[in-house]
Design a protein around this motif. Structure first.
Motif, mmCIF file in Angstrom:
data_model
loop_
_atom_site.group_PDB
_atom_site.id
_atom_site.type_symbol
_atom_site.label_atom_id
_atom_site.label_comp_id
_atom_site.label_asym_id
_atom_site.label_seq_id
_atom_site.Cartn_x
_atom_site.Cartn_y
_atom_site.Cartn_z
ATOM 1 N N ASP A 1 -5.509 20.062 -4.131
ATOM 2 C CA ASP A 1 -4.815 19.117 -3.253
ATOM 3 C C ASP A 1 -5.032 17.717 -3.805
ATOM 4 O O ASP A 1 -6.157 17.338 -4.168
ATOM 5 C CB ASP A 1 -5.365 19.200 -1.824
ATOM 6 N N LEU A 2 -3.964 16.944 -3.851
ATOM 7 C CA LEU A 2 -4.035 15.607 -4.439
ATOM 8 C C LEU A 2 -3.652 14.557 -3.411
ATOM 9 O O LEU A 2 -2.619 14.664 -2.750
ATOM 10 C CB LEU A 2 -3.093 15.500 -5.638
ATOM 11 N N ASP A 3 -4.497 13.545 -3.281
ATOM 12 C CA ASP A 3 -4.186 12.343 -2.509
ATOM 13 C C ASP A 3 -4.038 11.190 -3.491
ATOM 14 O O ASP A 3 -4.966 10.883 -4.241
ATOM 15 C CB ASP A 3 -5.300 12.021 -1.502
ATOM 16 N N LEU B 1 0.860 -1.180 0.000
ATOM 17 C CA LEU B 1 0.000 0.000 0.000
ATOM 18 C C LEU B 1 0.898 1.233 0.000
ATOM 19 O O LEU B 1 1.721 1.397 0.909
ATOM 20 C CB LEU B 1 -0.924 0.005 1.214
ATOM 21 N N TYR B 2 0.743 2.082 -1.022
ATOM 22 C CA TYR B 2 1.586 3.261 -1.199
ATOM 23 C C TYR B 2 0.683 4.492 -1.205
ATOM 24 O O TYR B 2 -0.281 4.561 -1.974
ATOM 25 C CB TYR B 2 2.352 3.164 -2.518
ATOM 26 N N LYS B 3 1.012 5.492 -0.361
ATOM 27 C CA LYS B 3 0.167 6.683 -0.257
ATOM 28 C C LYS B 3 1.048 7.927 -0.285
ATOM 29 O O LYS B 3 2.156 7.938 0.279
ATOM 30 C CB LYS B 3 -0.660 6.664 1.029
ATOM 31 N N GLY B 4 0.555 8.978 -0.952
ATOM 32 C CA GLY B 4 1.296 10.227 -1.019
ATOM 33 C C GLY B 4 0.380 11.407 -1.270
ATOM 34 O O GLY B 4 -0.796 11.250 -1.643
ATOM 35 N N ARG B 5 0.931 12.610 -1.096
ATOM 36 C CA ARG B 5 0.163 13.843 -1.283
ATOM 37 C C ARG B 5 0.957 14.813 -2.150
ATOM 38 O O ARG B 5 2.188 14.790 -2.168
ATOM 39 C CB ARG B 5 -0.161 14.493 0.068
ATOM 40 N N ASP B 6 0.232 15.686 -2.842
ATOM 41 C CA ASP B 6 0.866 16.702 -3.672
ATOM 42 C C ASP B 6 -0.121 17.851 -3.879
ATOM 43 O O ASP B 6 -1.313 17.733 -3.539
ATOM 44 C CB ASP B 6 1.289 16.101 -5.021
ATOM 45 N N GLU B 7 0.366 18.944 -4.437
ATOM 46 C CA GLU B 7 -0.480 20.069 -4.831
ATOM 47 C C GLU B 7 -0.216 20.336 -6.309
ATOM 48 O O GLU B 7 0.935 20.581 -6.707
ATOM 49 C CB GLU B 7 -0.162 21.310 -3.995
ATOM 50 N N PHE C 1 -8.669 14.510 -6.223
ATOM 51 C CA PHE C 1 -8.367 15.936 -6.328
ATOM 52 C C PHE C 1 -9.414 16.721 -5.538
ATOM 53 O O PHE C 1 -10.605 16.431 -5.608
ATOM 54 C CB PHE C 1 -8.404 16.383 -7.795
ATOM 55 N N GLU C 2 -8.961 17.771 -4.830
ATOM 56 C CA GLU C 2 -9.888 18.583 -4.031
ATOM 57 C C GLU C 2 -9.484 20.053 -4.103
ATOM 58 O O GLU C 2 -8.306 20.400 -3.943
ATOM 59 C CB GLU C 2 -9.910 18.119 -2.585
ATOM 60 N N HIS C 3 -10.485 20.906 -4.350
ATOM 61 C CA HIS C 3 -10.314 22.354 -4.283
ATOM 62 C C HIS C 3 -11.247 22.839 -3.176
ATOM 63 O O HIS C 3 -12.464 22.985 -3.381
ATOM 64 C CB HIS C 3 -10.670 22.995 -5.626
ATOM 65 N N LEU D 1 -13.705 26.099 -3.437
ATOM 66 C CA LEU D 1 -14.854 25.927 -4.320
ATOM 67 C C LEU D 1 -15.624 24.642 -4.041
ATOM 68 O O LEU D 1 -16.617 24.355 -4.731
ATOM 69 C CB LEU D 1 -14.396 25.917 -5.784
ATOM 70 N N ALA D 2 -15.190 23.894 -3.030
ATOM 71 C CA ALA D 2 -15.832 22.630 -2.667
ATOM 72 C C ALA D 2 -15.909 21.669 -3.863
ATOM 73 O O ALA D 2 -16.917 20.991 -4.065
ATOM 74 C CB ALA D 2 -17.218 22.874 -2.082
ATOM 75 N N LEU D 3 -14.829 21.641 -4.651
ATOM 76 C CA LEU D 3 -14.768 20.753 -5.811
ATOM 77 C C LEU D 3 -13.976 19.499 -5.454
ATOM 78 O O LEU D 3 -12.885 19.591 -4.876
ATOM 79 C CB LEU D 3 -14.109 21.448 -6.996
ATOM 80 N N ARG D 4 -14.509 18.349 -5.807
ATOM 81 C CA ARG D 4 -13.833 17.077 -5.562
ATOM 82 C C ARG D 4 -13.955 16.194 -6.802
ATOM 83 O O ARG D 4 -15.040 16.094 -7.373
ATOM 84 C CB ARG D 4 -14.411 16.356 -4.342
ATOM 85 N N GLU D 5 -12.865 15.603 -7.180
ATOM 86 C CA GLU D 5 -12.846 14.698 -8.329
ATOM 87 C C GLU D 5 -11.962 13.510 -7.991
ATOM 88 O O GLU D 5 -10.887 13.666 -7.413
ATOM 89 C CB GLU D 5 -12.315 15.407 -9.574
ATOM 90 N N ARG D 6 -12.428 12.320 -8.371
ATOM 91 C CA ARG D 6 -11.686 11.105 -8.039
ATOM 92 C C ARG D 6 -11.563 10.218 -9.263
ATOM 93 O O ARG D 6 -12.506 10.087 -10.052
ATOM 94 C CB ARG D 6 -12.391 10.344 -6.916
ATOM 95 N N SER D 7 -10.384 9.631 -9.414
ATOM 96 C CA SER D 7 -10.112 8.731 -10.533
ATOM 97 C C SER D 7 -9.620 7.400 -9.983
ATOM 98 O O SER D 7 -8.674 7.358 -9.186
ATOM 99 C CB SER D 7 -9.057 9.347 -11.459
#
Length: 216
Positions: free
Chosen positions: A96-98, A76-82, A131-133, A136-142
């Motif tokens: 913000d990226l998880d 299990l590999y987890k990381g964060r970025d902007e 992805f989260e902004h 603007l309360a925007l969330r997108e997941r892939s």
């Protein structure tokens, strides 16, 4: 007296050789944790471009021997970025990226010599990018599911140092028929504890990790 000394020396030598052999043993049952950095090339079109992903975080991985030849692998590999979304070079928004990737697979090893094994692994990968902004309360997941075949070798470079190299092919949702490869080293302090380093790369994808491994 000479006989006693000879026996003592022989016992000491046998013990030293036993410890050396133990240090050289390649274990396929282990647990490992540490730091991971993963770089992914983001897709682009004529109008919009998303910054390339450089996620950094931690990982937990392991292997379980099922017998002399078969073994299970998991991680299990987890990381964060902007990352920023741009149009014509102008930044439109930052997200913000998880990033998370889970790996589960079955491996097979065949001894080529006392110091070298040939390995083959077939794995399933689950890759998730969220992805989260917040303003603007925007969330997108892939989400993406992929299959990976990896062929390589693993062997002893020194009594307390292992190395491995492998070629891999990954195809599915997140990876589009990608060829890649990887190398790694394991420095063993004793029969249980060691420090490992991994480097893997493919088309637009790079991963580096350093961790502590406990072998059993």
């Amino acid at each position: 007296m000479n006989t006693a000394i000879a026996r003592t020396l022989a016992a000491a030598l046998a013990g030293a050789l036993s410890l050396q052999a133990a240090a050289q043993e390649r274990s396929y049952t282990y647990l490992e944790a540490g730091y991971v950095a993963q770089a992914l090339q983001s897709p682009r079109d004529a109008r919009f471009a998303l910054d390339d992903i450089d996620a950094r975080g931690g990982y937990l991985a392991g292997s379980l021997a099922l017998g002399p030849q078969w073994y299970l692998v998991a991680g299990l590999y987890k990381g964060r970025d902007e990352v920023a979304l741009r149009a014509a070079g102008v930044e439109l928004a930052k997200f913000d990226l998880d990033a998370q990737q889970a790996v589960l697979g079955l491996g097979y090893r065949h001894a080529l010599s006392e110091r070298l094994d040939w390995t083959a692994e077939l794995s399933w990968l689950d890759t998730r990018l969220a992805f989260e902004h917040k303003p603007l309360a925007l969330r997108e997941r892939s989400d993406g599911d992929d299959a990976r075949l990896a062929l390589g070798v693993r062997g002893d470079l020194a009594p307390n140092l292992e190395g491995w190299a492998r070629l891999r092919y990954t195809d599915g949702d997140a990876y589009d028929g990608e060829f890649g490869g990887g190398v790694g080293l394991l420095l063993k302090f004793n029969r249980v504890w060691g420090v490992s380093a991994h480097a893997e790369a493919g088309a637009g994808n790079r991963q580096y990790s350093v961790g502590v491994r406990a072998s059993f």
